[in-house]
Design a protein around this motif. Sequence first.
Motif, PDB file in Angstrom:
ATOM      1  N   GLN A   1       0.846  -1.177   0.000  1.00 17.32           N
ATOM      2  CA  GLN A   1       0.000   0.000   0.000  1.00 17.32           C
ATOM      3  C   GLN A   1       0.891   1.239   0.000  1.00 17.32           C
ATOM      4  OE1 GLN A   1      -3.409   0.322   0.010  1.00 17.32           O
ATOM      5  NE2 GLN A   1      -3.349  -1.823  -0.529  1.00 17.32           N
ATOM      6  N   TYR A   2       0.337   2.336  -0.472  1.00 18.79           N
ATOM      7  CA  TYR A   2       1.024   3.612  -0.329  1.00 18.79           C
ATOM      8  C   TYR A   2       1.034   3.974   1.152  1.00 18.79           C
ATOM      9  CZ  TYR A   2       0.681   4.621  -5.324  1.00 18.79           C
ATOM     10  OH  TYR A   2       0.808   4.601  -6.684  1.00 18.79           O
ATOM     11  N   PRO A   3       1.978   4.803   1.591  1.00 24.14           N
ATOM     12  CA  PRO A   3       1.889   5.292   2.964  1.00 24.14           C
ATOM     13  C   PRO A   3       0.530   5.970   3.163  1.00 24.14           C
ATOM     14  CG  PRO A   3       3.970   5.958   1.958  1.00 24.14           C
ATOM     15  CD  PRO A   3       3.144   5.328   0.875  1.00 24.14           C
ATOM     16  N   GLN A   4      -0.023   5.834   4.337  1.00 25.47           N
ATOM     17  CA  GLN A   4      -1.373   6.303   4.665  1.00 25.47           C
ATOM     18  C   GLN A   4      -1.702   7.719   4.153  1.00 25.47           C
ATOM     19  OE1 GLN A   4      -4.050   5.081   6.050  1.00 25.47           O
ATOM     20  NE2 GLN A   4      -5.110   6.768   7.052  1.00 25.47           N
ATOM     21  N   PRO A   5      -0.842   8.723   4.399  1.00 25.77           N
ATOM     22  CA  PRO A   5      -1.231  10.078   3.969  1.00 25.77           C
ATOM     23  C   PRO A   5      -1.425  10.182   2.460  1.00 25.77           C
ATOM     24  CG  PRO A   5       0.629  10.164   5.492  1.00 25.77           C
ATOM     25  CD  PRO A   5       0.434   8.728   5.121  1.00 25.77           C
ATOM     26  N   ILE A   6      -0.595   9.467   1.699  1.00 25.32           N
ATOM     27  CA  ILE A   6      -0.748   9.592   0.248  1.00 25.32           C
ATOM     28  C   ILE A   6      -1.929   8.749  -0.234  1.00 25.32           C
ATOM     29  CG2 ILE A   6       0.893   7.801  -0.518  1.00 25.32           C
ATOM     30  CD1 ILE A   6       1.803  10.054  -2.544  1.00 25.32           C
TER      31      ILE A   6
ATOM     32  N   LYS B   1      -4.681   8.353   1.308  1.00 27.89           N
ATOM     33  CA  LYS B   1      -5.875   9.154   1.577  1.00 27.89           C
ATOM     34  C   LYS B   1      -6.058  10.248   0.528  1.00 27.89           C
ATOM     35  CE  LYS B   1      -7.993   9.119   5.841  1.00 27.89           C
ATOM     36  NZ  LYS B   1      -8.622   9.978   6.853  1.00 27.89           N
ATOM     37  N   LEU B   2      -4.943  10.862   0.143  1.00 23.60           N
ATOM     38  CA  LEU B   2      -5.016  11.928  -0.852  1.00 23.60           C
ATOM     39  C   LEU B   2      -5.447  11.365  -2.210  1.00 23.60           C
ATOM     40  CD1 LEU B   2      -4.675  14.855  -1.593  1.00 23.60           C
ATOM     41  CD2 LEU B   2      -2.235  14.456  -1.922  1.00 23.60           C
TER      42      LEU B   2
ATOM     43  N   GLY C   1      -9.007  10.808  -2.171  1.00 17.08           N
ATOM     44  CA  GLY C   1      -9.714  12.076  -2.315  1.00 17.08           C
ATOM     45  C   GLY C   1      -9.811  12.506  -3.766  1.00 17.08           C
TER      46      GLY C   1
ATOM     47  N   LEU D   1      -1.552  13.029  -9.563  1.00 14.90           N
ATOM     48  CA  LEU D   1      -1.846  14.320  -8.932  1.00 14.90           C
ATOM     49  C   LEU D   1      -1.336  14.347  -7.494  1.00 14.90           C
ATOM     50  CD1 LEU D   1      -5.482  14.924 -10.254  1.00 14.90           C
ATOM     51  CD2 LEU D   1      -3.384  16.022 -11.033  1.00 14.90           C
TER      52      LEU D   1
ATOM     53  N   PHE E   1       1.139  12.695  -6.146  1.00 13.72           N
ATOM     54  CA  PHE E   1       2.594  12.849  -6.104  1.00 13.72           C
ATOM     55  C   PHE E   1       3.007  14.265  -6.475  1.00 13.72           C
ATOM     56  CE2 PHE E   1       2.744   8.230  -5.908  1.00 13.72           C
ATOM     57  CZ  PHE E   1       3.775   8.063  -5.005  1.00 13.72           C
TER      58      PHE E   1
ATOM     59  N   VAL F   1       1.281  16.907  -5.728  1.00 15.79           N
ATOM     60  CA  VAL F   1       1.005  17.717  -4.532  1.00 15.79           C
ATOM     61  C   VAL F   1       2.178  17.626  -3.552  1.00 15.79           C
ATOM     62  CG1 VAL F   1      -0.466  17.871  -2.473  1.00 15.79           C
ATOM     63  CG2 VAL F   1      -1.505  17.655  -4.735  1.00 15.79           C
ATOM     64  N   ILE F   2       2.727  16.426  -3.415  1.00 17.90           N
ATOM     65  CA  ILE F   2       3.837  16.240  -2.474  1.00 17.90           C
ATOM     66  C   ILE F   2       5.061  17.050  -2.905  1.00 17.90           C
ATOM     67  CG2 ILE F   2       5.446  14.506  -1.566  1.00 17.90           C
ATOM     68  CD1 ILE F   2       2.952  12.587  -1.896  1.00 17.90           C
TER      69      ILE F   2
END
Lengths: 198, 198
Positions: free
Chosen positions: A2-7, A9-10, A13, A28, A30, A32-33
Amino acid sequence: MQYPQPIAKLIEGFTRLPGIGPKTASRLAFHVIDMKEDDVLEFAKALVHAKRDLTYCSQCHNITDTDPCYICNDSHRDKSVVCVLQESRDVIAVEKMREYTGLYHVLHGAISPMDGIGPEDIKVPELIKRLQDDTIQEVIIATNPTIEGEATAMYMSRLIKPTGIKVTRLAHGLPVGGDLEYADEVTLSKAIEGRREL
Amino acid sequence: MQYPQPIAKLIEGFTRLPGIGPKTASRLAFHVIDMKEDDVLEFAKALVHAKRDLTYCSQCHNITDTDPCYICNDSHRDKSVVCVLQESRDVIAVEKMREYTGLYHVLHGAISPMDGIGPEDIKVPELIKRLQDDTIQEVIIATNPTIEGEATAMYMSRLIKPTGIKVTRLAHGLPVGGDLEYADEVTLSKAIEGRREL
């Protein structure tokens, strides 16, 4: 994996937005990061403000941050004509033309029995109520040239005509700059039907 | 005519994202206005969190919310193999395969003299430093099959080979499920070059 949780979630979204699939969403996210923190903060604020500060004009139902909206409030506009549109975005399209000086009425949809959308589900009753006022003399129906848009136009025209108010519909025909060769049959037949003497 | 300020700002925010033009941006912005306030708030938070909580792993430079990342930290992974990738997104692609158990090294780009990007601008020196440790025995170069990706692979292979570490490159050839008819000449020639005896 899985991607790390914060990404994750984004990405989720972004995926909820229309026309954005998982691939685009992750691109998109990535992006933003890699953006500057200030820009991300500003974008996040813009999202919340747009949701919180915007409302619909109580007269024309166009999206606005003041009520009534600045078009309904503008004393220079011709209050005897109302242009009926499906969406708030359509108002921008007509305004860009810089020729129309009347008012608007945004329906927020079109009649579509297949989707269970009747006249009561869009702002048709509100339009009829507005017309009880004597100032409006012409209703220009500018719903989309689709089955739903046409049905809505027909329905409204039948409702309004008996009141003596002039009801008009935007012309169908060839788009300017278009190529006759690429016009579909229906558009072409409408263009012939609506032909004018030169 | 302009959009009301809050929506204009949101449209501008969307336009800054890659691949989103003014039309898509306004469609997305209007969608946001129709979303539930909670969902918008959550999305705004996800944006800020993704920006603030994510960092790059100090070992493999993959995007992560912990340092070292959970792959570098995983004692079950084979620490003798490193797969070198251009982007964090590529890690997900390889992980999805569920067959690779080694470590990663994310370059964050590829060598591209045309764009003024040299080996020092991407994580090549960091890779070389990692290899000084005796544990790594094979470097799988999985940069993109593009001119830049190939150049980066060639450059790194020349740098690493003298150290005695095995350097491999992903095979080029026909994509599985693809149609020979639609393969481009270069891919086809690579597929013939890399043919195997059955």
